[in-house]
Motif scaffolding. Structure first.
Motif, PDB file in Angstrom:
ATOM      1  N   LEU A   5      45.879   0.796  15.507  1.00 39.41           N
ATOM      2  CA  LEU A   5      47.445   1.291  15.632  1.00 39.41           C
ATOM      3  C   LEU A   5      48.402   0.373  15.535  1.00 39.41           C
ATOM      4  CD1 LEU A   5      48.954   4.475  15.507  1.00 39.41           C
ATOM      5  CD2 LEU A   5      49.563   4.136  17.898  1.00 39.41           C
ATOM      6  N   ILE A   6      48.673  -1.077  16.710  1.00 39.47           N
ATOM      7  CA  ILE A   6      49.978  -1.564  16.576  1.00 39.47           C
ATOM      8  C   ILE A   6      49.735  -2.948  15.637  1.00 39.47           C
ATOM      9  CG2 ILE A   6      49.939  -3.700  17.988  1.00 39.47           C
ATOM     10  CD1 ILE A   6      48.911  -2.172  20.325  1.00 39.47           C
ATOM     11  N   GLY A   7      48.490  -2.925  14.789  1.00 39.13           N
ATOM     12  CA  GLY A   7      48.056  -3.845  13.642  1.00 39.13           C
ATOM     13  C   GLY A   7      48.584  -3.307  12.964  1.00 39.13           C
ATOM     14  N   ALA A   8      48.491  -1.697  12.558  1.00 30.79           N
ATOM     15  CA  ALA A   8      49.024  -1.463  11.085  1.00 30.79           C
ATOM     16  C   ALA A   8      50.443  -1.611  10.965  1.00 30.79           C
ATOM     17  CB  ALA A   8      48.587  -0.227  10.932  1.00 30.79           C
ATOM     18  N   ALA A  59      40.576   3.684  11.803  1.00 35.05           N
ATOM     19  CA  ALA A  59      41.425   2.381  12.328  1.00 35.05           C
ATOM     20  C   ALA A  59      41.478   1.689  10.997  1.00 35.05           C
ATOM     21  CB  ALA A  59      40.614   1.904  13.691  1.00 35.05           C
ATOM     22  N   GLU A  60      40.236   1.731  10.404  1.00 33.49           N
ATOM     23  CA  GLU A  60      40.228   1.170   9.175  1.00 33.49           C
ATOM     24  C   GLU A  60      41.409   1.320   8.300  1.00 33.49           C
ATOM     25  OE1 GLU A  60      38.513   1.429   5.468  1.00 33.49           O
ATOM     26  OE2 GLU A  60      38.355   2.814   6.752  1.00 33.49           O
ATOM     27  N   ALA A  61      41.010   2.743   7.903  1.00 37.07           N
ATOM     28  CA  ALA A  61      42.165   3.149   6.741  1.00 37.07           C
ATOM     29  C   ALA A  61      43.396   2.586   7.471  1.00 37.07           C
ATOM     30  CB  ALA A  61      41.616   4.790   7.403  1.00 37.07           C
ATOM     31  N   ALA A  62      43.491   2.865   8.649  1.00 35.81           N
ATOM     32  CA  ALA A  62      45.074   2.547   9.328  1.00 35.81           C
ATOM     33  C   ALA A  62      45.406   1.706   8.656  1.00 35.81           C
ATOM     34  CB  ALA A  62      45.899   2.940  10.262  1.00 35.81           C
ATOM     35  N   VAL A  63      44.899   0.335   8.777  1.00 40.82           N
ATOM     36  CA  VAL A  63      44.550  -1.043   9.167  1.00 40.82           C
ATOM     37  C   VAL A  63      44.498  -1.556   7.649  1.00 40.82           C
ATOM     38  CG1 VAL A  63      43.608  -3.389  10.087  1.00 40.82           C
ATOM     39  CG2 VAL A  63      44.162  -1.192  11.102  1.00 40.82           C
ATOM     40  N   ALA A  64      43.855  -0.750   6.528  1.00 46.66           N
ATOM     41  CA  ALA A  64      43.337  -1.362   5.310  1.00 46.66           C
ATOM     42  C   ALA A  64      44.894  -0.772   4.580  1.00 46.66           C
ATOM     43  CB  ALA A  64      42.507  -0.355   4.898  1.00 46.66           C
ATOM     44  N   LEU A  65      45.211   0.395   4.658  1.00 41.88           N
ATOM     45  CA  LEU A  65      46.479   0.813   4.729  1.00 41.88           C
ATOM     46  C   LEU A  65      47.579   0.003   4.333  1.00 41.88           C
ATOM     47  CD1 LEU A  65      46.216   4.873   3.774  1.00 41.88           C
ATOM     48  CD2 LEU A  65      46.965   2.665   2.407  1.00 41.88           C
ATOM     49  N   ALA A  66      47.970  -0.450   5.862  1.00 43.26           N
ATOM     50  CA  ALA A  66      48.904  -1.644   6.270  1.00 43.26           C
ATOM     51  C   ALA A  66      49.110  -2.685   4.997  1.00 43.26           C
ATOM     52  CB  ALA A  66      49.160  -1.413   8.120  1.00 43.26           C
ATOM     53  N   ASN A  89      51.470  -3.903   2.649  1.00 43.26           N
ATOM     54  CA  ASN A  89      52.062  -5.121   2.520  1.00 43.26           C
ATOM     55  C   ASN A  89      51.578  -5.984   1.643  1.00 43.26           C
ATOM     56  OD1 ASN A  89      53.530  -6.658   4.838  1.00 43.26           O
ATOM     57  ND2 ASN A  89      51.984  -7.378   5.785  1.00 43.26           N
ATOM     58  N   ILE A  90      51.085  -6.206   0.962  1.00 37.05           N
ATOM     59  CA  ILE A  90      50.633  -6.918  -0.167  1.00 37.05           C
ATOM     60  C   ILE A  90      51.120  -6.145  -0.864  1.00 37.05           C
ATOM     61  CG2 ILE A  90      48.197  -7.331  -2.335  1.00 37.05           C
ATOM     62  CD1 ILE A  90      46.453  -6.439  -0.075  1.00 37.05           C
ATOM     63  N   PHE A  91      51.283  -4.836  -1.405  1.00 38.08           N
ATOM     64  CA  PHE A  91      52.982  -4.507  -2.700  1.00 38.08           C
ATOM     65  C   PHE A  91      53.659  -4.754  -2.267  1.00 38.08           C
ATOM     66  CE2 PHE A  91      55.123  -1.055  -4.372  1.00 38.08           C
ATOM     67  CZ  PHE A  91      54.771  -0.759  -5.056  1.00 38.08           C
ATOM     68  N   ARG A  92      53.990  -5.136  -0.860  1.00 37.69           N
ATOM     69  CA  ARG A  92      55.799  -5.717  -0.913  1.00 37.69           C
ATOM     70  C   ARG A  92      55.540  -6.869  -1.090  1.00 37.69           C
ATOM     71  NH1 ARG A  92      57.931  -5.130   5.120  1.00 37.69           N
ATOM     72  NH2 ARG A  92      55.605  -6.158   5.883  1.00 37.69           N
TER      73      ARG A  92
END
Lengths: 171, 680, 392, 168, 353, 101
Positions: D156-159, F72-79, F83-86
């Motif tokens: 969560l924090i990381g995202a 967790a993976e989906a959240a971080v990966a999408l982030a 970010n890459i898109f940004r």
């Protein structure tokens, strides 16, 4: 709004303007019902700035900006100014020739002039130099001519469509 | 046991109210005052339930405790515990009753204050701390709550911190209290060093067994008493209390008259068993001296709240005097009665100030609303305040049929009998009686100046009006509590009431161990002998003398106060300037502290900085050489390695495409191949 | 409202934003057919998600070249055209025009006609503000106030219908007087309406919308228009007063007989948020209705008997040559006509209409910058524009 | 129980078929919605495996959570008329070869293994399952449970850290 | 396989029919399911008809007018007429629309609205399937509506639709948190996920309903559920996804005719559903408030309570304005969610001690 | 019919499609979808083994934890993708090769 304290009559304002700007303020007839103070076209922006910022004038509000088709040669732009602080008024008039209808913008002085000048341009064809957004406002962008001129003739076709204007039968 | 749990609920309710109030106070309807006041009234009801149970049981030895481990450090255990006995129950009622009424009063008094909800949060926090102080049966717990009440007192004194005087008063109270608390802390450490426990039961056990005795016990007792001196504003640490009147008046009533300042008395009551004859003497003299000393100052003050503040100091001096002379129950009894009538006095004065201030503000007059010289004649406009105030004044002056008469008379009798046993201490009753007379005098002076005569500034007279209902109801309730019937059937003798039955003087093991007969008599025993009747008559005479002189001076004008002042100008000036105690402190202690800190600053600037700068200089030189070495030799090596690596990397880069998918495909194909190869 | 730095606002389209999570800017064409643009206004919004970066107004969809029309008809013939400018407040438009012509002609109007003009103009103000009240509620999402406001507006329109036969476009005020005298019982009907109306405003309108918590959340501190900005942009009427500027032509530059009445000029006080926010502008309208009620009551009581037309007015009007600028406080602000007569023609030589909505709308781009889409709706609603008035 | 089999086949086909659609659809948004169907099918398969609780959780977590996240990601990054998302030919060929190879290997492994030795000795049915899961989570699996919570927090924090607006 | 206990009234009916004896039990089960589905489809459809009429009448009376009066007695047939109009309307699919998803979206949305009705305990024996994870099933199924709405919004190829879809998705996903937490409160109090068990644990008078029996936490949870469920089904004051004054009609902008009425039916179905869930979880389901009234059958109580909540929905809709997006999110994350945690904590303590 | 092998085959198919999605999608989010498919394949296998063998409830527990990891993976990966898109204005994995440079 404090009223009446610094009210100046039009003669006083006129004198003050003459003192500050001299010849660019034209001789004007101040005896009629609502006298118009004539201004040289190039100096209208300066005069406007002066009128707005001078402490005892404070014309903070541009009530109305009208364009007038005077006669065959000339157009006139009329500025109705009003001071909310002192509750006095002045009317400025600038006469410009029809074939070179160019005048400096006052939209830097009163921001409401922006749309009013666009309207004057749209309907009367007065060009305002230095206007930030000099486009037609009421008519479509590709409209031809300036409708409020006395010599305006409606275009026959618009975007390939005939303009529905019933031609008067001449005979 | 159930009662004890109830008591703990009483303790925790204000904490709950505080937490809710401090976080959500501003968002609650009416800024949350109903929450705090409601919690306090529930507390009051619960306290009354406990008290009723105690009365029904009517057992002098009633005591329940609850212990639990708080901190365990290796083998050393720090338990905490709660105890409920008769003293606690009485104190609970006193504290919750006064608090509830003052809270109610505050609604009216603080209306419109910008930090209204914060104020109630602080009040609630104070109630929590004070109730904790009462409930803990453990020096450590008491000390914690001791500091917490100090903190809340600090917060409330400086509540209007925009005023410099208020914030300075807060600081002054806090720092002065620290001095006392330091003594108390050392006392606690001594106790702990000797007995290995903070629990009062444990200490008592070791005192009884004789392990803890002698001069070290005396020292411990006196040091603990130093804490009480600070908190209860006894001489010489009394200086903070008059200044504390800068806080809102309800706060003065609650904290600086009725409850917190008597915490010192309560502490002495709690450690009474460990007081040796010597320490008791010290206590008695300090108390007696303070009683007289403060009363003299109160004679000449003009600020209505300051008069009451000095009166408080004087009355607490009484209680301390009573305890010191062994009149244990009398001291405690006076604590209770004093709480009610002094709270009433303060609230009444608050009502007066409120009205006068309002009048001055409405009349656009720039005058001090607390100055009695600016008042007068208020009885016509503020009948409720006036009558309740009169009742309280009568009570504090020790006129018969009031609670004050009962308790004060008991104390005087105690001192008298003590002096009877020990004639060399004749000063103690002298202090007591003189202070009683002065009390009657200055209290009636206050009443006459405030409520009689003519209002000094007639322009504002029209704006004066009686206070709101939330302010007058507490006044009425408290004034009812000033009558004797609540405490004893007899208007002259307190020992016929429930109080003297329930509160018994504890075994003074320390005194017994000291082997001295010196102080075994006196106090309670003395009341049954003739000294009681002497005291009764004498105190009556003295009280009425004071009242009459006051009447002559300030009402009928037969005696001129100004003339008196001129007659003894030096004495008057000394009294008016509070015997120059503050000036003495600032000339000695504060001056010394400032000088020492100036010296420290100079030392830091001139000695330490210089050394540091020199060191830095040397470091710069060394690092220049270091840098050269780094640039030429180390970097050369490193760059060489890096160049080689870059070359190699350039070769490798041609292989990799940067596309993870391609790597993955390669990986998978390799995996498939390996599996096929291995299985074939 | 989320803060947007000015730098970010003038980002060229397609250029990548410097800060924030990168999404493409979206160009949203709001209108000309959209439920809450109050007509055929088109707003070109550059948005970042829900946040408006720039909202450019495109007007002219209702442009009829009224000024050109006016040059080609007789003096009286202009009046029906003025009706159609601000079709929600036609009386005010008539009023301004006839006053301007009368000023140039220098003629007097009979007392009774003056009172009739004031009464109808103020009734019209009530009707117009009711419309503003109702539609603003609908913009914010509350439908019920709209119908309640319409119910009250019906009464006003009924009165007008009985008075002059028309419900919307009255052509009531004529040069030199008014067209119809009052019918029997007009005063009583009017009074009974005013009595109920005052109660309705305080007991029904204010509780359901004005002091609704959600409504306040939606409108307070939204679209803040500072007094300086308002004057600079030529804002007039309730919008100007909503910004706290105490300015009302009825009091400060009295025309007709307004100097005879006792009423207050309502200004925004920032009761729920900042001075000049949408709520203030809205509240000014609500309270102005009450002030209008006061004026009408006084006028009804003072109204004298007498003629309703100046007898000197002939069928063909001759207007001397000259120029005059006449202005009145129409429900939406200062309505001015700049009239030029050459003394020869049957009608005006040039008639410039300075409509309040035109100036009021021009500030939209300035105050909607950085607000959310929903706020943009709230701001448009609070400016209370009528496109007939903007486009003319 | 032929009826049950038919239902099972329907769901199996939905699951696998829409998984194939995820791979072969040209528009990323189609892929996303196919993924939804596939995940839903997996949830249905869980029901056949007596794991009702897990099926519900699968729908909540995958469809309600992950898929919505993916959809948001798609909508935030791709224009509506976005083009082909399938990569070029060589990549596809090599990828297919690897994937088909993997499948063949796994399938051989599945068919060749003798699963009967793993068969249940008795019919132990955990029922109701949610209770059993709860008990297990707070007893045997307490450590993974806590670790998972920390993982979620960290994710969560990381995202949030990753997509925070940059300060200029 | 499916271990559902056969409370199912439809299965019982099918079992009673001797004509069907030739069928194997599984087929009977499937047949029962189909019948149940049909019944509930019609329940929703009829309810929607009635509810639309009620909504119009209530709105009319709130707004000082009469509402529909012409078609039938007091306009009762008005909705029917509208429905017929919608059915025979032209099915417009504008150019530039992604046809497949456009067609699929209303189906998914309506399906999810329909599917939750499987586990509602209408009466003591009147439940299609008493799943032992009933409430979890409802939560799971109702999440499916988000992709459906995104589908509708995206496929319309219209910015207003996309806005509506994004708003709706963000709103539903966010409000799922307080809804879930409020549901957890009831589940904790009942100790079961099964809807029927939850209802049964509230037996014996209205003071045993969770809204009252765990006061104030039950009430807080109920309130949170009610408010958040308004947001979940996009009703005023949370109707941002279809806010007509801001984004025309949100994700439904491009729909017309029958497809549009699917969304419409789904909205009313959802109203009924959240009313029924709130009734089941907090208001004692089909239980009578006091035993004196136990002669009135359970389904009547259930319907009455649900209808009352639906009426409150309507009432709110015609009274309140609409929130803004950021205020909506504020409401969800900073008001409802913390209080939901408080009530979970409170009920946890309550159940522990 | 419904045997362990069938489930394992379905799991294998999901896995293979997942792999295919990962290696053939040009869009980073497509790759992410592939990863989700792979995780689901694993889940199917776990549950199937849990049901058909004597391992009790452990398979279900593991599957639950896989959910957590997937989230967790989906959240971080999408982030990361966003970010890459940004930073790069694209999420086409073919163009994201700054590692190479």
């Amino acid at each position: 709004m404090v009223q009446g304290e610094f009210v100046m009559t039009i003669e006083e304002i006129y004198k003050k303007l003459r003192k500050s700007f001299g010849g660019t303020i034209l001789e004007s007839d101040l005896e009629v019902l609502e006298p118009v103070v004539g201004i040289e076209p190039q100096s209208i922006a300066e005069v406007s700035g002066f009128l707005k910022n001078e402490p005892d004038l404070k014309f903070t509000s541009l009530m109305c900006l009208s364009s007038v088709d005077l006669d065959e040669e000339n157009l006139q732009v009329v500025y109705h100014l009003h001071s909310m602080d002192h509750n006095h008024k002045i009317i400025l008039g600038v006469i410009i020739p029809k074939n070179a209808a160019k005048i400096p913008t006052v939209s830097g002085v009163w921001r409401t002039a922006n749309w009013h000048e666009r309207e004057a341009f749209d309907l009367m064809g007065v060009e305002f130099e230095g206007h930030p957004d000099h486009r037609r406002i009421l008519c479509p962008d590709d409209w031809e001519g300036h409708p409020l001129r006395k010599d305006y003739v409606v275009q026959e076709m618009y975007n390939g469509l005939p303009v529905p204007y019933p031609k008067e039968e001449d005979d | 046991m159930a009662l004890l749990y109830l008591a703990i609920v009483i303790w925790l309710l204000p904490l709950f109210a505080f937490v809710v109030q401090i976080f959500f106070g501003n968002r609650l309807p009416r800024k949350g005052d109903w929450l705090v006041v409601g919690a306090m009234f529930i507390d009051l009801i619960l306290a009354l339930i406990i008290f009723a149970n105690i009365l029904i049981q009517y057992d002098p030895g009633y005591r329940v405790t609850l212990h639990f481990d708080w901190i365990v450090l290796g083998t050393q255990n720090f338990p905490l515990g709660f105890a409920l006995d008769n003293v606690t129950a009485v104190m609970l009622v006193v504290v919750t009753a006064v608090s509830a009424l003052v809270f109610l009063y505050s609604i009216g008094y603080m209306k419109g204050d910008p930090r209204y909800s914060r104020y109630f949060a602080y009040l609630s926090f104070f109630a929590f701390s004070m109730l904790g102080l009462i409930l803990f049966d453990n020096l450590l717990g008491i000390y914690m709550c001791w500091e917490l009440v100090g903190l809340s007192s600090y917060l409330l004194i400086g509540f209007w911190f925009e005023k410099d005087s208020a914030s300075n008063a807060g600081k002054k109270a806090f720092i002065t209290n620290r001095v006392g608390d330091f003594g108390m802390f050392v006392g606690m450490l001594i106790v702990f060093y000797v007995t290995g426990t903070f629990s009062l039961d444990g200490i008592e056990a070791s005192v009884v067994s004789g392990n803890f005795s002698g001069s070290i016990l005396t020292a411990a007792g006196i040091l603990l008493f130093v804490g009480a001196v600070g908190k209860s504003a006894q001489f010489p640490l009394h200086v903070w209390l008059p200044d504390a009147m800068e806080g809102p008046t309800p706060v003065s009533a609650l904290i600086h008259a009725a409850t917190m300042v008597v915490a010192g008395v309560y502490l002495v009551v709690r450690i009474f068993f460990m007081l040796t004859p010597d320490s008791m003497l010290v206590i008695a003299y300090i108390g007696g001296f303070t009683a007289l000393f403060a009363a003299t100052i109160a004679l000449v003050q003009n600020d209505i709240k300051r008069v009451l503040a000095y009166s408080t100091i004087s009355q607490i001096g009484y209680m301390i005097l009573a305890l010191g002379t062994g009149a244990y129950a009398a001291g405690l009894f006076h604590l209770m009665t004093h709480a009610f009538f002094k709270a009433l006095l303060f609230l009444g004065s608050g009502s007066v100030i409120h009205a006068v201030e309002h009048a001055f503000r409405s009349g656009k007059i720039d005058a001090d609303p607390q100055d009695m010289n600016n008042m007068g004649g208020l009885r016509r406009k503020m009948p409720v305040t006036f009558w309740t105030f009169i009742i309280a004044t009568v009570a504090i002056s020790g006129v018969p049929f009031t609670s004050g008469f009962l308790s004060k008379d008991a104390i005087l009798a105690g001192t008298l009998s003590f002096a009877g046993t020990h004639p060399q201490h004749f000063l103690l009753p002298f202090f007591g009686f003189l202070a009683a007379g002065l009390t009657a005098f200055y209290m009636f002076r206050l009443v006459f100046k405030t409520f009689f005569g003519e209002f000094s500034i007639s322009k504002a007279w029209g704006y004066v009006h009686e206070s709101a209902l939330t302010m007058t109801i507490p006044l009425v309730v408290l004034s009812i509590l000033c009558f004797f019937v609540f405490y004893s059937y007899s208007p002259v003798s307190p020992d016929e009431g429930w109080f003297y039955h329930l509160i018994e003087k504890p075994e003074q093991a320390a005194v017994a161990n000291a082997g001295s007969a010196m102080l075994t008599t006196g106090g309670e025993e003395g009341e049954h002998d003739s000294s009681h009747s002497y005291a009764l008559i004498m105190s009556l005479i003295i009280a009425f003398t004071g009242i009459i002189i006051s009447y002559k001076t300030y009402y009928s004008g037969k005696i001129s106060a100004v003339e008196w002042g001129n007659m003894y100008p030096r004495l008057y000036r000394c009294m008016f300037n509070k015997w120059y105690v503050d000036e003495f402190y600032s000339a000695t202690i504060i001056r010394f502290t400032l000088g020492w800190s100036a010296f420290c600053g100079w030392f830091d600037d001139n000695i330490i900085d210089r050394v540091v700068n020199r060191t830095a200089r040397v470091t710069v030189v060394i690092s220049w050489f270091n840098g050269k070495f780094d640039n030429i030799i180390v970097d050369g090596l490193v760059n060489g390695i890096a160049n080689t690596t870059q070359l190699l990397g350039w070769f490798t880069r041609q292989v990799q495409t940067g596309k993870i998918q391609q790597y993955l495909v390669g990986l998978l194909i390799a995996l498939v191949l390996i599996i096929i190869l291995r299985t074939m | 409202m989320p803060e947007i730095k000015t730098d970010d606002v003038y980002i060229e389209l397609g250029k990548h934003p410097k800060a924030g999570f990168a999404t493409d800017d979206m160009i949203l064409q709001m209108g000309p057919q959209h439920p809450s643009t109050h007509g055929v206004l088109r707003i070109e919004c550059v948005t970042d998600g829900e946040i408006i970066k720039k909202a450019t107004c495109h007007i002219g969809y209702l442009h009829r070249c009224f000024e050109k029309h006016a040059e080609n008809v007789m003096w009286q013939g202009v009046i029906p055209f003025t009706d159609r400018m601000d079709y929600l407040a036609s009386m005010g438009q008539n009023f301004s025009y006839v006053i301007t012509v009368e000023k140039l002609m220098g003629i007097e109007v009979p007392e009774r006609a003056e009172y009739m003009r004031v009464i109808t103009a103020e009734l019209q103000r009530i009707a117009s503000h009711l419309m503003a009240y109702g539609t603003y509620g609908m913009d914010i999402g509350a439908f019920t106030p709209f119908l309640w406001a319409f119910r009250e507006r019906e009464y006003v329109l009924d009165l007008f219908e009985k008075l002059c036969g028309a419900r919307l476009l009255y052509n009531y005020m004529w040069i030199g007087g008014v067209s119809h005298d009052v019918y029997d019982g007009f005063a009583e009907e009017c009074m009974s309406f005013l009595d109920t109306f005052e109660r309705v405003v305080f007991e029904e309108f204010n509780p359901i919308l004005t002091y609704n918590k959600i409504f306040i959340e939606r409108t307070a501190n939204v679209g803040i228009l500072s007094p300086e900005l308002a004057i600079d942009y030529g804002i007039t009427g309730p919008c100007l007063r909503g910004s706290g500027v105490d300015w009302d032509l009825r009091r400060d530059d009295p025309y007709s007989i307004y100097d005879r009445f006792d009423f207050e000029v309502i200004t925004g006080k920032g009761e729920m948020g900042t001075v000049g926010d949408c709520w203030d502008r809205f509240m000014v309208r609500v309270l102005e209705m009450i002030e209008s009620v006061k004026i009408i009551r006084q006028a009804l009581q003072q109204m004298p008997e007498g003629p309703i037309m100046n007898e000197k007015i002939k069928k063909v009007i001759r207007v001397p040559a000259g120029r005059v600028y006449g202005r009145t406080e129409a429900p939406r602000g200062e309505l001015g006509y700049y009239l030029i007569s050459d003394g020869k023609g049957r009608g005006p030589n040039r008639l410039k209409a300075r409509s309040p909505c035109f100036s009021n709308l021009s500030v939209l781009e300035e105050i909607s910058r950085g607000c959310m889409l929903a706020d943009l709706i709230a701001i448009i609603g609070s400016l209370d524009i009528v496109l007939g008035c903007v486009d003319r | 129980m032929i009826g049950k089999d038919i239902i099972f086949i329907i769901f199996a086909v939905i699951t696998v078929g829409s998984a194939a659609l995820v791979v072969f659809s040209k528009k990323i948004i189609y892929a996303a919605f196919s993924l939804m169907l596939s995940l839903f099918g997996v949830a249905a398969l869980f029901v056949f495996l007596n794991a009702d609780f897990l099926a519900a959780v699968q729908v909540i977590v995958y469809v309600g959570g992950i898929l919505v996240l993916i959809l948001f990601g798609v909508l935030l990054t791709v224009k509506i008329s976005s083009d082909n998302v399938i990569s070029h030919l060589s990549q596809r060929i090599w990828g297919s070869i690897a994937a088909v190879g993997m499948f063949v290997l796994i399938f051989i492994a599945i068919t060749r293994t003798n699963w009967t030795i793993l068969d249940k000795s008795e019919d132990v049915v955990y029922y109701p399952q949610s209770e059993a899961i709860g008990i297990q989570l707070l007893t045997n699996y307490i450590l993974p449970f806590e670790v998972a919570s920390i993982l979620l927090l960290a994710a969560l924090i990381g995202a949030m850290f990753l997509v925070r607006p940059e300060n200029k | 396989m499916i271990q559902a206990e056969y409370y199912n009234i439809f299965v019982k009916i099918i079992d009673q029919l001797a004509v069907l004896d030739f069928l194997p039990p599984v087929w009977k089960f499937i047949l029962a399911s189909v019948i149940a589905a049909l019944v509930f489809f019609h329940v929703i459809a009829i309810f929607a008809l009635v509810a639309i009429w009620v909504e119009r009448k209530v709105a009319g009376h709130i707004q000082d007018r009469l509402g529909p009066m012409e078609t039938g007695w007091h306009g009762v047939l008005q909705t029917l007429a509208d429905a017929i109009k919608l059915l025979i309307k032209e099915d417009i699919i504008a150019g530039g629309i992604d046809r497949r998803l456009f067609v699929l979206a209303p189906v998914i949305v309506f399906m999810t609205a329909l599917a939750v009705f499987v586990v509602f305990p209408v009466g003591e024996n009147f439940i299609v399937s008493d799943l032992n994870i009933g409430i979890l099933y409802i939560v799971a199924i109702s999440t499916l509506v988000v992709p459906g709405i995104i589908m509708a919004g995206w496929s319309s190829n219209n910015k207003w639709s996309l806005f509506g879809a994004m708003r709706s998705a963000a709103q539903i996903v966010s409000y799922e948190v307080p809804v879930g937490l409020a549901i957890v409160c009831a589940v904790m109090a009942a100790g079961s996920l099964s809807m029927q068990t939850i209802v049964e644990s509230q037996a014996g008078g209205f003071w045993n309903w969770f809204i009252f029996s765990k006061f104030p936490f039950g009430f807080i949870a109920f309130f949170i559920y009610f408010v958040a469920s308004l947001a979940e089904i996009n009703r005023t004051p949370f109707d941002l996804p279809e806010a007509e004054s801001e984004i025309v009609a949100g994700y439904m902008t491009e729909y017309s005719g029958m497809r549009w009425s699917f969304f419409f039916l789904a909205e009313y179905g959802n109203m009924l559903a959240v009313g029924a869930i709130a009734t089941t979880l907090f208001l004692g389901g089909w239980q009578t408030p006091i035993s004196l009234l136990s002669f009135i059958p359970g389904p009547v109580w259930f319907t009455a309570k649900t209808m009352f909540l639906v009426f409150v929905h309507i009432w709110l809709r015609w009274t309140l304005p609409r929130l803004r997006v950021d205020q909506l999110m504020y409401m969800c994350w900073k008001v409802l969610t913390p209080f939901a945690f408080v009530s979970i904590f409170g009920i946890g303590l309550w159940m522990t001690f | 019919m419904i045997t362990l092998e069938v489930f394992l085959t379905i799991g294998a198919l999901l896995f293979v499609f997942g792999i295919l999605a990962v290696v053939t999608k040009r869009n980073a989010i497509g790759v992410l979808m592939g990863v989700e498919l792979i995780l689901n394949a694993a889940n199917v296998n776990f549950i199937a083994f849990s049901f058909f063998t004597d391992t009790g409830i452990d398979g279900i527990m593991i599957a639950l934890f896989i959910f957590v990891i997937a989230v967790a993976e989906a959240a971080v990966a999408l982030a990361i993708v966003l970010n890459i898109f940004r930073n790069m204005q694209t999420i086409n994995v073919d163009e994201i090769d700054s590692l190479k440079k």
